[in-house]
Design a protein around this motif. Structure first.
Motif, PDB file in Angstrom:
ATOM      1  N   UNK A 138       0.854  -1.155   0.091  1.00 47.54           N
ATOM      2  CA  UNK A 138      -0.047  -0.088   0.086  1.00 47.54           C
ATOM      3  C   UNK A 138       0.866   1.245   0.097  1.00 47.54           C
ATOM      4  N   UNK A 139       0.438   2.320  -0.659  1.00 46.11           N
ATOM      5  CA  UNK A 139       1.066   3.419  -0.768  1.00 46.11           C
ATOM      6  C   UNK A 139       0.748   4.199  -1.809  1.00 46.11           C
ATOM      7  N   UNK A 140       0.860   5.603  -1.807  1.00 44.28           N
ATOM      8  CA  UNK A 140       0.393   6.613  -2.889  1.00 44.28           C
ATOM      9  C   UNK A 140       0.945   6.320  -4.306  1.00 44.28           C
ATOM     10  N   UNK A 167       3.434   5.840   8.115  1.00 45.03           N
ATOM     11  CA  UNK A 167       4.385   5.946   7.309  1.00 45.03           C
ATOM     12  C   UNK A 167       5.357   7.250   7.680  1.00 45.03           C
ATOM     13  N   UNK A 168       6.319   7.085   7.074  1.00 49.51           N
ATOM     14  CA  UNK A 168       7.228   8.419   7.384  1.00 49.51           C
ATOM     15  C   UNK A 168       7.231   9.326   6.102  1.00 49.51           C
ATOM     16  N   UNK A 169       6.275   9.536   5.343  1.00 48.93           N
ATOM     17  CA  UNK A 169       5.972  10.262   4.334  1.00 48.93           C
ATOM     18  C   UNK A 169       4.494  10.995   4.238  1.00 48.93           C
ATOM     19  N   UNK A 170       4.418  11.732   5.352  1.00 54.27           N
ATOM     20  CA  UNK A 170       3.063  12.116   5.703  1.00 54.27           C
ATOM     21  C   UNK A 170       2.491  13.130   4.571  1.00 54.27           C
ATOM     22  N   UNK A 171       3.183  13.853   3.849  1.00 56.02           N
ATOM     23  CA  UNK A 171       2.799  14.816   2.997  1.00 56.02           C
ATOM     24  C   UNK A 171       1.896  13.940   1.871  1.00 56.02           C
ATOM     25  N   UNK A 172       2.383  12.835   1.357  1.00 54.48           N
ATOM     26  CA  UNK A 172       1.580  12.245   0.202  1.00 54.48           C
ATOM     27  C   UNK A 172       0.516  11.169   0.715  1.00 54.48           C
ATOM     28  N   UNK A 371      -1.870  16.909  -5.167  1.00 54.88           N
ATOM     29  CA  UNK A 371      -1.788  18.169  -5.483  1.00 54.88           C
ATOM     30  C   UNK A 371      -2.175  19.522  -4.300  1.00 54.88           C
ATOM     31  N   UNK A 372      -2.675  18.644  -3.337  1.00 59.34           N
ATOM     32  CA  UNK A 372      -3.011  19.215  -2.198  1.00 59.34           C
ATOM     33  C   UNK A 372      -4.142  20.430  -2.214  1.00 59.34           C
TER      34      UNK A 372
END
Ligand code: NAD
Length: 469
Positions: A138-140, A167-172, A371-372
């Motif tokens: 799982x992951x973006x 995750x250690x990539x909260x941005x995505x 894209x937030x």
């Protein structure tokens, strides 16, 4: 499945039939056909009463030719590895058909939802997400689940919350799953997308005079009689949009039975009746049918199976009276039934195309998450102001006056829902034309044509990677 061959074998038969119309190298076709990876897990659930239940679940990633892979998670007792692999395979071709740049995947959790409390379902969903995360499933940019039979926005919110905590990539992180509630990063229009896409697809199909005349029908949805099996997310929305578009819903089926009224049923009134009485049966003015499957054989122009696979088989296919079958569910018509129906001249609008609205809008949701920014946020006011200038200039030059309300109506800029629906309609219409053109060129049915379109696109993608020059 009521047919003797498995769901995956059925999908492979469809693939092979389509592949025979292409000239790709044998090894490449083999690579496009096989399932790249399957993760089978079994994990413990501590039930509310303290006892322990072992839960079986799967995630299948059919094709890594594009990443992430994408596909729903099914919560049902009937889930098994064969089914998950078959559905993942269909997802690869579905994405290719509607030009969504993902590979196909599917998940399944073998539970009967009615036997578990909400808290237990939450624990199962979170543990399933943990298992996926720990095996890089799982992951973006890896694999992005979505709702399917037995799951919805609530389960997707649990998944994103669990993923975010790991995750250690909260941005995505928001892009790790689609079909989320709006407040959790969902997109407007996703819940109803598969049903709306089904409506757009059928609308496109009935717009071709040649295809309608050869089946004794006129063009347009208006006045056509329709039966829908399954009043869940897909079936309810498909029925509702078709009714709004002028179609007459003469039959509705749920697992407890079916109802039929040749004068038409109001979809929302039937849903309200079911909520109140606990059953679709005994709806005022309608005839009860004992079995859900009885509805499939009743007279209508368009039959829409929107519940589960394998409901139209070689056993009942000859008795189907509909001239068009819109496969809103995945795999509702078995390969044997397909042959019988095509022989009868039935137009089958295949699942790989018709229910692709969900993954199309999931793609829009994923784009929004990465894209937030909400669709339309930057352009809505600008569009409205420039529309106002044009309308004012036109009104002035004609000496006309225009009320504030009229001005609002004609100048309104597109918001998120407008853009999502417009993107969905464009996607469904374009894909239908591509499939129909191939069906005419290859003198074949629409399912085979849809598979040919998909195989060609996946083949191009592999070739561009340089794996198969
Ligand atoms: P859902 O759980 O919301 O609804 C399924 C409905 O079918 C339920 O109301 C259930 O009671 C009913 N049902 C079960 N057995 C039945 C029977 N024998 N006869 C009549 N009704 C019966 O699921 P959904 O999301 O609407 O999915 C339905 C189908 O559409 C599945 O094949 C799924 O794979 C497919 N699909 C769903 C999506 C999506 O976005 N949800 C996208 C693509 C394809």
């Amino acid at each position: 499945m009521s047919s003797s061959i498995s769901f995956l074998d059925q999908v492979h038969r469809m693939f092979d039939k389509a592949a025979a119309h292409t000239s790709h190298e044998e090894g490449l076709l083999k690579q496009i056909r096989i399932c790249n990876s399957v993760y089978h897990m079994e994990f413990p659930l501590v039930r509310d009463d303290g006892s322990i239940k072992v839960v079986k679940a799967w995630r299948s990633e059919h094709s890594h030719h594009k990443l992430p892979t994408k596909g729903g998670i099914r919560f049902a007792m009937a889930v098994n590895e064969d089914e998950v692999a078959a559905l993942a395979t269909l997802m690869t071709f579905k994405c290719a058909i509607v030009n969504v740049p993902f590979g196909g995947a599917k998940g399944g959790i073998q539970v009967d939802r009615k036997e578990f409390s909400e808290a237990e379902i939450e624990r199962i969903t979170r543990r399933y997400t943990y298992e996926l995360f720990s095996k890089n499933f799982i992951g973006p940019g890896i694999d992005v689940p979505a709702p399917d039979y037995g799951s919805g926005p609530k389960e997707m919110a649990w998944i994103v919350d669990t993923y975010r905590s790991l995750t250690n990539d909260p941005l995505t992180a928001l892009g790790c799953v689609t079909g989320k509630p709006i407040a959790q990063g969902g997109v407007r229009g996703r819940t109803e997308a598969t049903g709306r896409g089904t409506y757009f697809g059928i609308k496109e199909a009935v717009s071709f005079a040649d295809d309608m005349e050869s089946r004794g029908l006129t063009t347009g949805i208006e006045g056509k009689t329709i039966i829908v099996q399954g009043l869940g997310n897909v079936g309810y929305h498909a029925a509702k949009f078709i009714q709004e578009g002028g179609g007459i819903i003469v039959g509705l089926a749920e697992y407890e039975g079916a109802i039929y009224d040749e004068n038409g049923l109001d979809v929302d009134a039937v849903v309200a009746h079911r909520k109140e009485t606990g059953s679709i049966l005994d709806f005022p003015g309608a005839t009860n049918l004992a079995q859900s499957s009885d509805a499939l054989e009743m007279p209508c122009d368009i039959l829409i199976p929107a519940a589960l696979e394998g409901v139209i088989t070689s056993e009942n296919a000859a008795r189907i009276k509909a001239k068009i079958i819109g496969e809103a569910a995945n795999g509702p018509v078995t390969a044997d039934a397909d042959a019988i129906l095509l022989e009868k001249g039935v137009l089958i609008i295949p699942d790989v195309y018709l229910n692709a609205g969900g993954v199309t809008v999931s793609y829009f949701e994923w784009l929004k998450n990465l894209s937030h920014v909400r669709f339309g946020r930057m352009s809505k006011r600008f569009e409205q102001a420039s529309n106002e200038r044009i309308v004012k200039a036109l009104a002035d030059s004609m000496g006309a006056t225009i009320s504030e309300e009229e001005m609002m109506q004609v100048t309104k800029g597109a918001d998120e829902l407008d853009l999502v629906n417009s993107g969905l309609e464009e996607t469904m219409a374009t894909a239908y034309h591509e499939i129909r053109d191939v069906a005419i060129e290859k003198k074949t049915d629409f399912r085979t044509a849809a598979f040919i379109v998909a195989i060609n696109k996946v083949a191009v993608s592999y070739s561009e990677m340089g794996i198969f020059p």
